[in-house]
Design a protein around this motif. Structure first.
Motif, PDB file in Angstrom:
ATOM      1  N   PRO A   1       0.827  -1.215   0.000  1.00 49.28           N
ATOM      2  CA  PRO A   1       0.000   0.000   0.000  1.00 49.28           C
ATOM      3  C   PRO A   1       0.855   1.257   0.000  1.00 49.28           C
ATOM      4  CG  PRO A   1       0.025  -0.961   2.183  1.00 49.28           C
ATOM      5  CD  PRO A   1       0.780  -1.908   1.304  1.00 49.28           C
ATOM      6  N   ASP A   2       1.564   1.475  -1.081  1.00 46.82           N
ATOM      7  CA  ASP A   2       2.447   2.628  -1.204  1.00 46.82           C
ATOM      8  C   ASP A   2       2.561   2.983  -2.675  1.00 46.82           C
ATOM      9  OD1 ASP A   2       4.139   4.665  -0.619  1.00 46.82           O
ATOM     10  OD2 ASP A   2       5.865   3.424  -0.101  1.00 46.82           O
ATOM     11  N   CYS A   3       2.912   4.227  -2.950  1.00 42.90           N
ATOM     12  CA  CYS A   3       3.077   4.682  -4.333  1.00 42.90           C
ATOM     13  C   CYS A   3       4.549   4.602  -4.714  1.00 42.90           C
ATOM     14  CB  CYS A   3       2.531   6.100  -4.496  1.00 42.90           C
ATOM     15  SG  CYS A   3       0.740   6.198  -4.379  1.00 42.90           S
ATOM     16  N   ASP A   4       5.043   3.398  -4.833  1.00 44.78           N
ATOM     17  CA  ASP A   4       6.434   3.171  -5.204  1.00 44.78           C
ATOM     18  C   ASP A   4       6.568   1.729  -5.664  1.00 44.78           C
ATOM     19  OD1 ASP A   4       9.055   3.621  -5.673  1.00 44.78           O
ATOM     20  OD2 ASP A   4       9.648   3.979  -3.604  1.00 44.78           O
ATOM     21  N   SER A   5       7.665   1.435  -6.345  1.00 39.85           N
ATOM     22  CA  SER A   5       7.961   0.077  -6.799  1.00 39.85           C
ATOM     23  C   SER A   5       9.452  -0.150  -6.666  1.00 39.85           C
ATOM     24  CB  SER A   5       7.520  -0.138  -8.258  1.00 39.85           C
ATOM     25  OG  SER A   5       6.115   0.012  -8.385  1.00 39.85           O
ATOM     26  N   TRP A   6       9.835  -1.354  -6.285  1.00 37.56           N
ATOM     27  CA  TRP A   6      11.247  -1.654  -6.091  1.00 37.56           C
ATOM     28  C   TRP A   6      11.444  -3.167  -6.108  1.00 37.56           C
ATOM     29  CZ3 TRP A   6       7.974   0.100  -2.307  1.00 37.56           C
ATOM     30  CH2 TRP A   6       7.757  -0.733  -1.219  1.00 37.56           C
TER      31      TRP A   6
ATOM     32  N   PRO B   1      15.367 -11.297  -7.106  1.00 39.00           N
ATOM     33  CA  PRO B   1      14.579 -10.582  -6.094  1.00 39.00           C
ATOM     34  C   PRO B   1      13.100 -10.583  -6.423  1.00 39.00           C
ATOM     35  CG  PRO B   1      15.697  -9.021  -7.527  1.00 39.00           C
ATOM     36  CD  PRO B   1      16.172 -10.391  -7.933  1.00 39.00           C
ATOM     37  N   VAL B   2      12.324 -10.134  -5.463  1.00 41.14           N
ATOM     38  CA  VAL B   2      10.874 -10.024  -5.599  1.00 41.14           C
ATOM     39  C   VAL B   2      10.544  -8.617  -6.092  1.00 41.14           C
ATOM     40  CG1 VAL B   2       8.681 -10.068  -4.350  1.00 41.14           C
ATOM     41  CG2 VAL B   2      10.461 -11.736  -3.806  1.00 41.14           C
ATOM     42  N   LEU B   3       9.637  -8.525  -7.043  1.00 38.81           N
ATOM     43  CA  LEU B   3       9.178  -7.240  -7.554  1.00 38.81           C
ATOM     44  C   LEU B   3       8.009  -6.764  -6.704  1.00 38.81           C
ATOM     45  CD1 LEU B   3       9.118  -4.957  -9.655  1.00 38.81           C
ATOM     46  CD2 LEU B   3       7.662  -6.436 -11.076  1.00 38.81           C
ATOM     47  N   VAL B   4       8.192  -5.658  -6.001  1.00 36.87           N
ATOM     48  CA  VAL B   4       7.154  -5.065  -5.153  1.00 36.87           C
ATOM     49  C   VAL B   4       6.553  -3.884  -5.905  1.00 36.87           C
ATOM     50  CG1 VAL B   4       6.626  -4.017  -2.930  1.00 36.87           C
ATOM     51  CG2 VAL B   4       8.384  -5.788  -3.082  1.00 36.87           C
ATOM     52  N   ILE B   5       5.240  -3.914  -6.096  1.00 40.00           N
ATOM     53  CA  ILE B   5       4.532  -2.888  -6.864  1.00 40.00           C
ATOM     54  C   ILE B   5       3.556  -2.176  -5.935  1.00 40.00           C
ATOM     55  CG2 ILE B   5       3.087  -2.418  -8.882  1.00 40.00           C
ATOM     56  CD1 ILE B   5       4.005  -5.059 -10.066  1.00 40.00           C
ATOM     57  N   GLY B   6       3.531  -0.873  -6.001  1.00 40.67           N
ATOM     58  CA  GLY B   6       2.550  -0.111  -5.249  1.00 40.67           C
ATOM     59  C   GLY B   6       1.152  -0.352  -5.796  1.00 40.67           C
ATOM     60  N   SER B   7       0.245  -0.758  -4.933  1.00 46.06           N
ATOM     61  CA  SER B   7      -1.102  -1.103  -5.398  1.00 46.06           C
ATOM     62  C   SER B   7      -1.832   0.070  -6.061  1.00 46.06           C
ATOM     63  CB  SER B   7      -1.929  -1.646  -4.229  1.00 46.06           C
ATOM     64  OG  SER B   7      -2.092  -0.666  -3.224  1.00 46.06           O
ATOM     65  N   PRO B   8      -1.655   1.346  -5.628  1.00 46.31           N
ATOM     66  CA  PRO B   8      -2.349   2.416  -6.360  1.00 46.31           C
ATOM     67  C   PRO B   8      -1.971   2.494  -7.831  1.00 46.31           C
ATOM     68  CG  PRO B   8      -1.605   3.213  -4.226  1.00 46.31           C
ATOM     69  CD  PRO B   8      -0.997   1.867  -4.420  1.00 46.31           C
ATOM     70  N   PHE B   9      -0.752   2.058  -8.172  1.00 48.84           N
ATOM     71  CA  PHE B   9      -0.345   2.076  -9.580  1.00 48.84           C
ATOM     72  C   PHE B   9      -1.221   1.145 -10.412  1.00 48.84           C
ATOM     73  CE2 PHE B   9       4.301   3.245  -8.418  1.00 48.84           C
ATOM     74  CZ  PHE B   9       3.876   4.515  -8.088  1.00 48.84           C
TER      75      PHE B   9
ATOM     76  N   ASP C   1      -8.000   1.032  -3.080  1.00 49.40           N
ATOM     77  CA  ASP C   1      -7.475   1.299  -4.416  1.00 49.40           C
ATOM     78  C   ASP C   1      -8.569   1.801  -5.352  1.00 49.40           C
ATOM     79  OD1 ASP C   1      -4.681   0.491  -4.073  1.00 49.40           O
ATOM     80  OD2 ASP C   1      -5.511  -1.487  -3.706  1.00 49.40           O
ATOM     81  N   VAL C   2      -9.776   1.286  -5.192  1.00 50.40           N
ATOM     82  CA  VAL C   2     -10.897   1.841  -5.956  1.00 50.40           C
ATOM     83  C   VAL C   2     -11.149   3.281  -5.526  1.00 50.40           C
ATOM     84  CG1 VAL C   2     -13.365   1.616  -6.405  1.00 50.40           C
ATOM     85  CG2 VAL C   2     -11.920  -0.423  -6.340  1.00 50.40           C
ATOM     86  N   GLY C   3     -10.974   3.547  -4.244  1.00 53.88           N
ATOM     87  CA  GLY C   3     -11.169   4.903  -3.753  1.00 53.88           C
ATOM     88  C   GLY C   3     -10.170   5.894  -4.312  1.00 53.88           C
ATOM     89  N   VAL C   4      -8.926   5.475  -4.514  1.00 49.95           N
ATOM     90  CA  VAL C   4      -7.945   6.416  -5.052  1.00 49.95           C
ATOM     91  C   VAL C   4      -8.274   6.768  -6.494  1.00 49.95           C
ATOM     92  CG1 VAL C   4      -6.229   4.774  -5.954  1.00 49.95           C
ATOM     93  CG2 VAL C   4      -5.475   6.944  -5.030  1.00 49.95           C
ATOM     94  N   VAL C   5      -8.859   5.839  -7.232  1.00 52.86           N
ATOM     95  CA  VAL C   5      -9.303   6.157  -8.591  1.00 52.86           C
ATOM     96  C   VAL C   5     -10.420   7.187  -8.539  1.00 52.86           C
ATOM     97  CG1 VAL C   5     -10.306   5.225 -10.692  1.00 52.86           C
ATOM     98  CG2 VAL C   5      -8.586   3.911  -9.454  1.00 52.86           C
TER      99      VAL C   5
END
Length: 696
Positions: free
Chosen positions: A125-130, A166-174, A309-313
């Motif tokens: 739950p963050d706006c980032d990916s790493w 490594p594991v790809l971590v994706i921010g759910s808002p994306f 995540d629906v709310g951020v849209v």
């Protein structure tokens, strides 16, 4: 530095820094072996007769004992560094079966970049990916998920990946806000980082640094026995020394890895990535606003929105409607969203929403009676309405504790319920009441306030007359006999304590202890024949001393406002202390659903890990409670309705339009004790503060 040459230069720079980190590790090992080498030399010299004599014998024993102690200490530090569990980010693992299209897109992206594909994908739950390395034995995947190392497409040949990928971590808002092409462009530099990560020297340097960081965390844990404290002190000293030595090289190594990944990703969707970066900033702004303005009030009520995540849209769509600068962003919504790459977006959204509540608020790991999900369509009634009425009930309970009379001046006989007029009369200062005749004359509900202010002026600011009806009684009427407040024999009510109970407003038959006799039953609200309790000292705060910074914040308020704010702060602290054991429940030992948070990978004993806001000050708490009381009066007397504003959170609607200009009026009452602006605002909208409101 462009093209393949730039990639090679960045990778070489990162590798050279990784070798520097490994050299520091080798030097530390050499220092630990140095006493042992000296002891070996002395022992060999003695056995061969080259170092005879008693002095050499003593030196051999001393150096041998020292070498043994150093070797044991070094072995202990090395064991802790190797075995300690490195910190990982709390995430929700996305199984390949639940998102085959997403895995296929990442695999194709890795093939285009000519790098190893990530071993798994997770959402946060963050706006980032790493990229995150989870190759430590403590982070090993369960047996049911070993297929993550084999990212084979349906019907295609197995494409073996490195076990250390490594594991790809994706921010759910994306996933919910971005389109598929935008997500691919944003993930290209991140996925390109798997190439340098597979380099053995870089991987070894990263493992060493993560181990040192985990060892520092182990040393910082509280220990009671002296032997453990001494051992942890030595472990912490050695680990911090090595970390300080590696800090500069590690930072330059990561910069080199990022530069190499960015150069490699230039060939993939470079033009689209520029547009996608704008969406990253916009998504971050919408996500932050959604959490602080919309989700946080629900979390405080024991409800967690299950579709964040629906709310951020919805929030960003609303922003694009209001802001002309964001008008072009709404046109993207016709394209395919990235969340379509998931088989069950709702399940993932719910899991991420629960994880966000745990990280940012510290909620329990499982749903229950006091911690349940809430949908956006239920939010106005289940969160907004309940929050306002709960705050209003708390406000009146604290007023009862302060001894404030239940019926306000000028109210109709028999009106003994919780009213907004009670709050306004208590917070109104004599000077403000005398300087606002216009507001009082335009609102018939304020009849008697002048007499109330005059009575206060006679008794001084912050106190009220012993006889509340003295201002309206004829001069020849002495009034009822009542002991004055300065009489030493007059009984005073206990302000608070274990023996004092405060009845809730939702119990119409609850008895309320009067001020003069704690043991006598008090008639319920709404009894026209019930005598009013005598006034207490309004300037007497509840026995809770606010913090120094809170005292500075309350310096701009009136004396009554400061006392009321202190009481509300203490009441909130007691309620939070009672609810804390429920919120601190340990996660269940039984495995949850596949889309649940990875509770086994992170330590949740110190929740919330990332609090959204600092604790509210006394003035903020008082302002929020008065606003809640005004909204309750508006809903019960003027037909207003609670609503959800995606950018500002709870809002009040009059005839479908959002009410405005309430905050400045409330601040005027809190800071200066002037109810004029607020009374004028209520009169314009038809709100009647003398009418009782429904509380919870």
């Amino acid at each position: 530095m462009t093209g393949i040459g730039g990639v090679e230069m960045g990778a070489q720079a990162a590798r050279s820094r990784a070798l520097a980190v490994l050299r520091i590790r080798s030097r530390a090992l050499a220092v630990a072996l140095l006493p042992a080498a000296a002891a070996v030399i002395l022992l060999v010299g003695g056995s061969t007769g080259h170092l005879p004599g008693g002095g050499w014998d003593v030196l051999r024993w001393v150096v041998s004992v020292l070498a043994l102690c150093v070797l044991l200490a070094a072995a202990g530090v090395a064991l802790v560094v190797a075995r300690s569990r490195p910190a990982v980010t709390p995430t929700v693992t996305v199984a390949e079966e639940s998102a085959p299209d997403l895995y296929r897109m990442v695999r194709d992206l890795a093939d285009r970049l000519d790098v190893p594909a990530p071993s798994a994908i997770a959402l946060t739950p963050d706006c980032d990916s790493w990229l995150e390395d989870r190759t430590h034995p403590a982070h090993g995947p369960p047996p049911a998920e070993k297929h993550h190392d084999d990212l084979a497409g349906p019907g295609g040949a197995a494409h073996r990946r490195s076990p250390t990928a490594p594991v790809l971590v994706i921010g759910s808002p994306f996933l919910w806000w971005m389109r598929v092409g935008e997500l691919r462009a944003v993930l290209a530099p991140v996925v390109a980082g798997t190439g340098p990560s597979a380099q053995p020297d870089i991987a070894a340097a990263r493992r060493f640094i993560r181990g040192l960081d985990a060892a520092v965390a182990v040393a910082s844990a509280g220990r009671r026995d002296p032997l453990s404290r001494v051992a942890c002190a030595g472990l912490g000293w050695a680990s911090r020394l090595l970390l300080r030595s590696c800090r500069g090289h590690a930072a330059e190594m990561e910069r080199g890895v990022a530069a190499a990944a960015a150069e490699r990703a230039q060939a993939v969707d470079y033009g689209l990535r520029i547009v996608a970066q704008e969406q990253v900033g916009l998504a971050y702004a919408g996500w932050d606003r959604l959490l602080t303005r919309v989700a946080l009030p629900a979390w405080r009520m024991g409800r967690w929105p299950s579709r964040l995540d629906v709310g951020v849209v919805a929030a960003l769509t609303e922003l694009s409607r209001r802001d002309r600068l964001a008008e072009g962003f709404a046109s993207r919504l016709g394209e395919r969203p990235a969340c379509d790459l998931l088989e069950e977006p709702g399940v993932m959204d719910e899991a991420v929403s629960l994880l966000a509540a745990r990280l940012f608020h510290g909620g329990p790991a499982e749903t229950g009676a006091d911690w349940s999900p809430v949908g956006w369509e239920e939010y106005p009634e289940e969160v907004v309405d309940r929050t306002w009425r709960t705050d209003a009930a708390r406000l009146h309970r604290v007023l009862d504790t302060l001894g404030v009379r239940r019926a306000a001046e000028g109210t109709a006989p028999g009106t003994d319920g919780p009213t907004l007029a009670r709050v306004l009369d208590h917070l109104t200062t004599p000077d403000a009441a005398s300087t606002a005749p216009d507001a009082a004359s335009t609102a018939p509900i304020t009849a008697g306030s002048d007499a109330h202010a005059a009575a206060e002026t006679q008794n001084g600011p912050g106190t009220l007359p012993a006889d509340p009806d003295a201002a309206r009684r004829p001069a020849d009427d002495p009034g009822p006999s009542r002991p004055p407040y300065d009489d030493s024999d007059a009984s005073r009510p206990p302000v608070d304590g274990p023996g004092v109970s405060h009845p809730a407003y939702d119990d119409p038959g609850a008895s309320r202890p009067p001020v003069d006799d704690p043991d006598a039953p008090q008639p319920p609200y709404g009894d026209p024949g019930a005598p009013h309790p005598s006034y207490g000292d309004h300037a007497t705060p509840v026995p809770a001393t606010p913090a120094e910074d809170d005292e500075d914040d309350l310096a701009d308020t009136t004396a009554r406002g400061a006392a009321l704010a202190a009481g509300l702060t203490a009441q909130l602290a007691r309620e939070e202390a009672e609810a804390r054991p429920t919120g601190a429940r340990a996660p269940s030992s039984t495995p949850g659903p596949a889309a649940g948070p990875d509770a086994a990978l992170w330590d949740d004993r110190a929740l919330p890990l990332l609090p959204l806001q600092p604790p509210r000050t006394g003035r903020e708490i008082l302002t929020a409670h008065i606003t809640a009381m005004v909204c309750c009066a508006a809903m019960d007397t003027a037909g207003a309705a609670p609503a959800l504003d995606w950018l500002d959170g709870p809002s009040l609607l009059f005839d479908g339009a959002r009410a405005a200009d309430l905050a400045p009026s409330v601040l005027s009452l809190v800071e200066t004790g002037d109810p004029g602006p607020l009374r004028a605002w209520m009169t314009e909208l038809g709100i009647r503060p003398e009418k009782p409101v429904r509380l919870v």
